[in-house]
Scaffold this motif. Sequence first.
Motif, mmCIF file in Angstrom:
data_model
loop_
_atom_site.group_PDB
_atom_site.id
_atom_site.type_symbol
_atom_site.label_atom_id
_atom_site.label_comp_id
_atom_site.label_asym_id
_atom_site.label_seq_id
_atom_site.Cartn_x
_atom_site.Cartn_y
_atom_site.Cartn_z
ATOM 1 N N MET A 140 39.375 30.128 46.483
ATOM 2 C CA MET A 140 38.395 31.251 46.726
ATOM 3 C C MET A 140 38.348 32.513 46.223
ATOM 4 N N SER A 141 39.639 33.028 45.924
ATOM 5 C CA SER A 141 40.114 34.178 45.000
ATOM 6 C C SER A 141 39.528 34.133 43.694
ATOM 7 N N LEU A 142 39.959 32.869 43.065
ATOM 8 C CA LEU A 142 39.536 32.578 41.685
ATOM 9 C C LEU A 142 38.062 32.551 41.488
ATOM 10 N N SER A 143 37.536 31.880 42.390
ATOM 11 C CA SER A 143 35.924 31.897 42.328
ATOM 12 C C SER A 143 35.080 33.461 42.606
ATOM 13 N N MET A 144 35.877 34.078 43.423
ATOM 14 C CA MET A 144 35.304 35.367 43.503
ATOM 15 C C MET A 144 35.588 36.339 42.527
ATOM 16 N N VAL A 145 36.809 36.396 41.933
ATOM 17 C CA VAL A 145 37.156 37.064 40.820
ATOM 18 C C VAL A 145 36.284 36.970 39.498
ATOM 19 N N VAL A 146 35.847 35.492 39.273
ATOM 20 C CA VAL A 146 34.783 35.167 38.180
ATOM 21 C C VAL A 146 33.632 35.928 38.483
ATOM 22 N N ILE A 193 47.378 40.016 55.000
ATOM 23 C CA ILE A 193 46.527 40.376 56.239
ATOM 24 C C ILE A 193 46.153 39.111 56.896
ATOM 25 N N SER A 194 46.029 38.173 56.502
ATOM 26 C CA SER A 194 45.519 36.890 57.104
ATOM 27 C C SER A 194 46.676 36.114 58.234
ATOM 28 N N VAL A 225 39.627 39.854 48.238
ATOM 29 C CA VAL A 225 40.551 39.832 49.620
ATOM 30 C C VAL A 225 39.802 39.667 50.849
ATOM 31 N N VAL A 226 38.767 40.479 51.089
ATOM 32 C CA VAL A 226 37.618 40.273 52.242
ATOM 33 C C VAL A 226 37.113 38.794 52.170
ATOM 34 N N TYR A 227 36.774 38.346 50.982
ATOM 35 C CA TYR A 227 36.109 37.116 50.851
ATOM 36 C C TYR A 227 36.872 35.992 51.162
ATOM 37 N N ALA A 228 38.335 36.202 50.787
ATOM 38 C CA ALA A 228 39.135 34.927 50.714
ATOM 39 C C ALA A 228 40.046 34.810 51.956
ATOM 40 N N ALA A 229 40.113 35.700 52.961
ATOM 41 C CA ALA A 229 40.926 35.925 54.089
ATOM 42 C C ALA A 229 40.571 34.716 54.992
ATOM 43 N N PRO A 230 39.447 34.623 55.400
ATOM 44 C CA PRO A 230 38.920 33.860 56.660
ATOM 45 C C PRO A 230 39.556 32.400 56.659
ATOM 46 N N THR A 277 45.096 37.244 46.306
ATOM 47 C CA THR A 277 45.457 36.175 47.116
ATOM 48 C C THR A 277 46.731 36.706 48.058
ATOM 49 N N LEU A 278 47.686 37.644 47.265
ATOM 50 C CA LEU A 278 48.796 38.178 48.138
ATOM 51 C C LEU A 278 48.004 39.067 49.106
#
Length: 235
Positions: free
Chosen positions: A167-173, A55-56, A108-113, A49-50
């Motif tokens: 989104m970061s939480l879902s992707m980390v899972v 980046i975003s 990071v890439v998944y959650a940035a947009p 997330t950080l």
Amino acid sequence: MIAVLVALGFAATRKIGLPLVVLVALLFLGVLDLWEDSIKTMALMLTATLGAIVISIPLGVLMSGSSGFRRIVTPVLDLMQTLPSFVYLIPAVMIFGPGKVPAVLATVVYAAPPLMRLTDLGIRLVDPDVLEAGWSFGMTRAQRLFKIQVPLALPTIFAGINQTTMMSLSMVVIASMIGAGGLGYQVLQGIGRLEVSRGLIAGLGIVALAIVFDRITQAFGRRLQKRIGVAEAKL
């Protein structure tokens, strides 16, 4: 960690309700013997997330000030938000191999947009009359950006941070498939071994983490919105 998250909940609301919810959720993770895996998941999620925030937000600010850059980046963001989450794991594993590093990079890439889009939107929706008032007082473009546009766009930016966190939480899972560990690994093990109870308990732990971070980030966004609303009313 419990004290820090409870304190954040109290700082966001100045009431006892949210800190109590956070405390119960975290104690629930401890009672289910999921604390160690929860800490691993939190560490990966907060790191991603950080990274997404770093980046975003600058890219979102750049999008808001340059229509040409926005036209170039918007199709890329559309593509990034359309691709299935599993697709992000493929190039990360090909380059770095299994482990936590590719998991964080893919997250990071998944959650940035979402944060990039909402930063751009929040800055562009600032009242033109307010910007004109700043210009009439002799503010430079940078001063208008950092003293008017960004502060007034903070509620929208915090909404983007909330979405990025979830989104970061879902992707980390999901990234447990490439060796990220944490609660996602417990779910994966439950599926692979047909241990329904193990997967269900780990799933409940993920829900508890989602509730904690979702409520805290939403509370901070509402608090900022109230402050800015009061400031606008005084003006």
